[in-house]
Design an enzyme around this catalytic site. Structure first.
Site, PDB file in Angstrom:
ATOM      1  N   GLY A 112       0.828  -1.199   0.000  1.00  0.00           N
ATOM      2  CA  GLY A 112       0.000   0.000   0.000  1.00  0.00           C
ATOM      3  C   GLY A 112       0.863   1.250   0.000  1.00  0.00           C
ATOM      4  N   ASP A 113       0.364   2.309  -0.585  1.00  0.00           N
ATOM      5  CA  ASP A 113       1.071   3.581  -0.594  1.00  0.00           C
ATOM      6  C   ASP A 113       0.823   4.279   0.741  1.00  0.00           C
ATOM      7  OD1 ASP A 113       2.160   6.085  -0.992  1.00  0.00           O
ATOM      8  OD2 ASP A 113       1.161   6.424  -2.906  1.00  0.00           O
ATOM      9  N   PRO A 114       1.857   4.440   1.554  1.00  0.00           N
ATOM     10  CA  PRO A 114       1.659   5.030   2.882  1.00  0.00           C
ATOM     11  C   PRO A 114       1.594   6.555   2.882  1.00  0.00           C
ATOM     12  CG  PRO A 114       3.966   4.533   2.575  1.00  0.00           C
ATOM     13  CD  PRO A 114       3.248   4.032   1.329  1.00  0.00           C
TER      14      PRO A 114
END
Length: 145
Positions: A112-114
């Site tokens: 996931g893109d944090p």
């Protein structure tokens, strides 16, 4: 972050050539990594990572042996670029896959893109890309050692 981790793990591995990372969009071109990424890398003693963002190029599919996508959307975007390259009659030598194929489980994981989430998302990404990198090195690069 994945590039910084992978470079750190492979500094002395003679089987590893060029390591680079690129985005599927031109966002933040030439910008350094997010400060939170750099903080996580420093927390894990990776202090020599320097990178300016760039967009993936068609040439990448001939220059690299592997191109890893972090999630399904990026994988689809990269597959489109790869098809374009091959549609121009160029051979694509790169194996394109989700990095999470090396999660160590039967089901691939997505990273996931944090960026827009809480800071602990960067810790999660660090854990994932470290695990994936180590599994890739064990299963592919160093498998016959």
């Amino acid at each position: 972050m994945a590039e910084g981790v992978f470079r750190s793990l492979t500094k002395s591995n003679s089987r590893i050539g060029q390591v680079d990372s690129a985005g599927t969009g031109a966002y933040h071109t030439l910008d350094p990594p997010d400060d939170r990424t750099m903080a996580i890398l420093r927390k894990h003693n990776i202090t020599d990572y320097d990178h300016g963002a760039r967009q993936v190029r068609g040439e990448d599919f001939d220059e690299f042996d592997y191109i890893f996508a972090m999630d399904q959307q990026n994988l689809r975007d990269l597959q489109r670029v790869q098809r374009k390259v091959e549609g121009r009659g160029q051979k694509s030598k790169a194996q394109l896959m989700l990095f999470g194929e090396f999660a160590g489980s039967k089901k691939p994981e997505q990273v996931g893109d944090p960026y827009y989430g809480a800071n602990n998302g960067f810790d999660t990404v660090y854990e994932q890309v470290t695990r994936f990198s180590n599994n890739f090195l064990r299963q592919v690069v160093n498998k016959d050692e």
